[in-house]
Write a protein that holds these residues in place. Structure first.
Motif, PDB file in Angstrom:
ATOM      1  N   VAL A  55       0.863  -1.183   0.000  1.00 12.53           N
ATOM      2  CA  VAL A  55       0.000   0.000   0.000  1.00 12.53           C
ATOM      3  C   VAL A  55       0.898   1.231   0.000  1.00 12.53           C
ATOM      4  O   VAL A  55       1.799   1.352   0.837  1.00 12.53           O
ATOM      5  N   VAL A  56       0.672   2.119  -0.956  1.00 15.56           N
ATOM      6  CA  VAL A  56       1.510   3.309  -1.112  1.00 15.56           C
ATOM      7  C   VAL A  56       0.617   4.522  -1.359  1.00 15.56           C
ATOM      8  O   VAL A  56      -0.576   4.376  -1.656  1.00 15.56           O
ATOM      9  N   PRO A  57       1.153   5.730  -1.256  1.00 13.72           N
ATOM     10  CA  PRO A  57       0.360   6.913  -1.603  1.00 13.72           C
ATOM     11  C   PRO A  57      -0.146   6.801  -3.045  1.00 13.72           C
ATOM     12  O   PRO A  57       0.516   6.197  -3.896  1.00 13.72           O
ATOM     13  N   ALA A  58      -1.290   7.403  -3.313  1.00  7.85           N
ATOM     14  CA  ALA A  58      -1.937   7.279  -4.626  1.00  7.85           C
ATOM     15  C   ALA A  58      -1.019   7.667  -5.777  1.00  7.85           C
ATOM     16  O   ALA A  58      -1.045   7.035  -6.841  1.00  7.85           O
ATOM     17  N   ASP A  59      -0.201   8.692  -5.574  1.00  9.81           N
ATOM     18  CA  ASP A  59       0.655   9.149  -6.670  1.00  9.81           C
ATOM     19  C   ASP A  59       1.873   8.263  -6.890  1.00  9.81           C
ATOM     20  O   ASP A  59       2.678   8.513  -7.797  1.00  9.81           O
ATOM     21  N   ARG A  60       1.989   7.201  -6.084  1.00  9.79           N
ATOM     22  CA  ARG A  60       3.140   6.299  -6.232  1.00  9.79           C
ATOM     23  C   ARG A  60       2.738   4.900  -6.682  1.00  9.79           C
ATOM     24  O   ARG A  60       3.594   4.033  -6.817  1.00  9.79           O
ATOM     25  N   VAL A  61       1.460   4.686  -6.888  1.00  4.27           N
ATOM     26  CA  VAL A  61       0.993   3.333  -7.231  1.00  4.27           C
ATOM     27  C   VAL A  61       1.639   2.825  -8.508  1.00  4.27           C
ATOM     28  O   VAL A  61       2.184   1.710  -8.558  1.00  4.27           O
ATOM     29  N   MET A  62       1.582   3.606  -9.571  1.00  2.00           N
ATOM     30  CA  MET A  62       2.151   3.155 -10.837  1.00  2.00           C
ATOM     31  C   MET A  62       3.654   2.988 -10.741  1.00  2.00           C
ATOM     32  O   MET A  62       4.224   2.024 -11.274  1.00  2.00           O
ATOM     33  N   ASP A  63       4.322   3.916 -10.058  1.00  2.00           N
ATOM     34  CA  ASP A  63       5.771   3.797  -9.887  1.00  2.00           C
ATOM     35  C   ASP A  63       6.131   2.500  -9.173  1.00  2.00           C
ATOM     36  O   ASP A  63       7.091   1.815  -9.542  1.00  2.00           O
ATOM     37  N   GLU A  64       5.363   2.176  -8.140  1.00  4.39           N
ATOM     38  CA  GLU A  64       5.638   0.964  -7.360  1.00  4.39           C
ATOM     39  C   GLU A  64       5.391  -0.284  -8.199  1.00  4.39           C
ATOM     40  O   GLU A  64       6.178  -1.234  -8.169  1.00  4.39           O
ATOM     41  N   ALA A  65       4.280  -0.290  -8.947  1.00  2.00           N
ATOM     42  CA  ALA A  65       3.970  -1.442  -9.787  1.00  2.00           C
ATOM     43  C   ALA A  65       5.038  -1.623 -10.864  1.00  2.00           C
ATOM     44  O   ALA A  65       5.474  -2.751 -11.141  1.00  2.00           O
ATOM     45  N   LEU A  66       5.460  -0.529 -11.476  1.00  4.62           N
ATOM     46  CA  LEU A  66       6.496  -0.613 -12.499  1.00  4.62           C
ATOM     47  C   LEU A  66       7.833  -1.037 -11.905  1.00  4.62           C
ATOM     48  O   LEU A  66       8.604  -1.758 -12.557  1.00  4.62           O
ATOM     49  N   ALA A  67       8.104  -0.609 -10.677  1.00  3.63           N
ATOM     50  CA  ALA A  67       9.350  -1.022 -10.022  1.00  3.63           C
ATOM     51  C   ALA A  67       9.361  -2.537  -9.800  1.00  3.63           C
ATOM     52  O   ALA A  67      10.391  -3.199 -10.019  1.00  3.63           O
ATOM     53  N   MET A  68       8.226  -3.080  -9.388  1.00  6.08           N
ATOM     54  CA  MET A  68       8.130  -4.535  -9.211  1.00  6.08           C
ATOM     55  C   MET A  68       8.291  -5.241 -10.563  1.00  6.08           C
ATOM     56  O   MET A  68       8.994  -6.252 -10.667  1.00  6.08           O
ATOM     57  N   ALA A  69       7.637  -4.702 -11.588  1.00  8.35           N
ATOM     58  CA  ALA A  69       7.738  -5.290 -12.919  1.00  8.35           C
ATOM     59  C   ALA A  69       9.170  -5.234 -13.436  1.00  8.35           C
ATOM     60  O   ALA A  69       9.654  -6.167 -14.091  1.00  8.35           O
ATOM     61  N   ARG A  70       9.861  -4.143 -13.124  1.00  9.64           N
ATOM     62  CA  ARG A  70      11.244  -3.961 -13.563  1.00  9.64           C
ATOM     63  C   ARG A  70      12.157  -5.021 -12.937  1.00  9.64           C
ATOM     64  O   ARG A  70      13.049  -5.573 -13.607  1.00  9.64           O
ATOM     65  N   ILE A  71      11.938  -5.313 -11.666  1.00 14.08           N
ATOM     66  CA  ILE A  71      12.735  -6.337 -10.981  1.00 14.08           C
ATOM     67  C   ILE A  71      12.506  -7.700 -11.623  1.00 14.08           C
ATOM     68  O   ILE A  71      13.438  -8.466 -11.875  1.00 14.08           O
ATOM     69  N   ILE A  72      11.231  -7.992 -11.916  1.00 16.84           N
ATOM     70  CA  ILE A  72      10.898  -9.267 -12.558  1.00 16.84           C
ATOM     71  C   ILE A  72      11.517  -9.345 -13.949  1.00 16.84           C
ATOM     72  O   ILE A  72      12.049 -10.383 -14.359  1.00 16.84           O
ATOM     73  N   ALA A  73      11.460  -8.224 -14.689  1.00 14.76           N
ATOM     74  CA  ALA A  73      11.970  -8.199 -16.060  1.00 14.76           C
ATOM     75  C   ALA A  73      13.472  -8.437 -16.127  1.00 14.76           C
ATOM     76  O   ALA A  73      13.993  -8.848 -17.166  1.00 14.76           O
TER      77      ALA A  73
END
Length: 280
Positions: A202-220
């Protein structure tokens, strides 16, 4: 460069939301699917289900994609099935039975497609996710939620128990928590959803996409083959009795060990260098 495409052959789009689903590539190796029907609360209409199904099928066969992020436009992630669409079919000769069956089966097939998808799917939830919308979040492999996001399976409040959302929900959280959500039909705050196990972070609303992309980046950055093998094995073993789960998981590890990426990864670790993945 981010590009947008519209899934083809999905029938006539709604006037208010021409592109029901936006498909983009925000970064190399990452695909972003954005539900784009905010006026209908990003409901899982038959068109939306078809659009998601078609997009996931294309991405699953795309070897350049390592992870998928699922987001939504507007204040609602997804309100679930389109109740106006469902209600309209009560005028059918059979009272809507055939349409309802087709819709529920299509939605179930979509959820299973997410599970079978080679790439991990990460939900980026910035608003309300209810009923089949909550089911969608529960079905994704990972989920990031805004602190202001809320979740519910409120079908019981309108005389329609959330039976299909129950399948994904009960495979994510404990039985007592699942039954609480299903029987009370109350809104669940994001922090509670995280404590229940419905979302990962759970993150601030303005960080949701950044957090999701950060997770995706690690997986990638990892071996696509290894991630695909692991995802498939996870969902298969979790439904098996303990002994069968271990037997299956052991066989998967043996086959994984024989892959070139495993040899490369282990060799790189021992040699203290970055691995160079081949995807085989």
């Amino acid at each position: 460069m981010t590009t947008h495409t519209k899934p083809a052959d999905l029938g006539a789009p709604r006037k208010e939301d021409e592109d029901l689903l936006l498909v983009s590539r925000p970064e190399p190796g990452i695909a972003l699917l954005t539900l784009n029907a905010p006026r209908s609360r990003n409901s899982l209409s038959r068109q939306m289900i078809a659009a998601l199904d078609e997009a996931l099928a294309r991405l699953s066969g795309d070897r350049d994609v390592a992870a998928v992020v699922l987001a939504a436009a507007g204040p609602v992630f997804s309100a679930g099935h389109d109740l106006k669409e469902l209600s309209a079919h009560r005028a059918d000769a059979d009272g809507g039975r055939a349409f309802y069956q087709e819709t529920m089966l299509a939605c179930a097939a979509l959820m299973q497609a997410i599970v079978r998808n080679r790439q991990p799917v990460i939900a980026a939830v910035q608003g309300v996710a209810t009923a089949a919308g909550c089911q969608l979040v529960a079905t994704c492999d990972l989920a990031v939620a805004a602190a202001s996001a809320t979740f519910a399976t409120p079908g019981v409040n309108i005389g329609l128990f959330c039976s299909t959302p129950m399948v994904a929900l009960s495979r994510n959280i404990s039985r007592k928590r699942a039954m609480e959500m299903l029987l009370l039909g109350e809104m669940l705050a994001a922090e509670d959803a995280m404590s229940y196990g419905l979302v990962n972070r759970v993150v601030p609303a303005d960080r949701v996409m950044d957090e999701a992309l950060a997770m995706a980046r690690i997986i990638a950055a990892k071996s696509k083959l290894t991630v695909a093998v692991g995802k498939e094995a996870f969902y298969r073993q979790i439904e098996e009795p303990l002994a069968e789960a271990y037997a299956y998981a052991a066989s998967v590890m043996v086959e994984n060990m024989m892959a070139e990426d495993a040899a490369e990864g282990i060799g790189a670790f021992l040699e203290k260098r970055p691995p160079v993945w081949k995807g085989c």
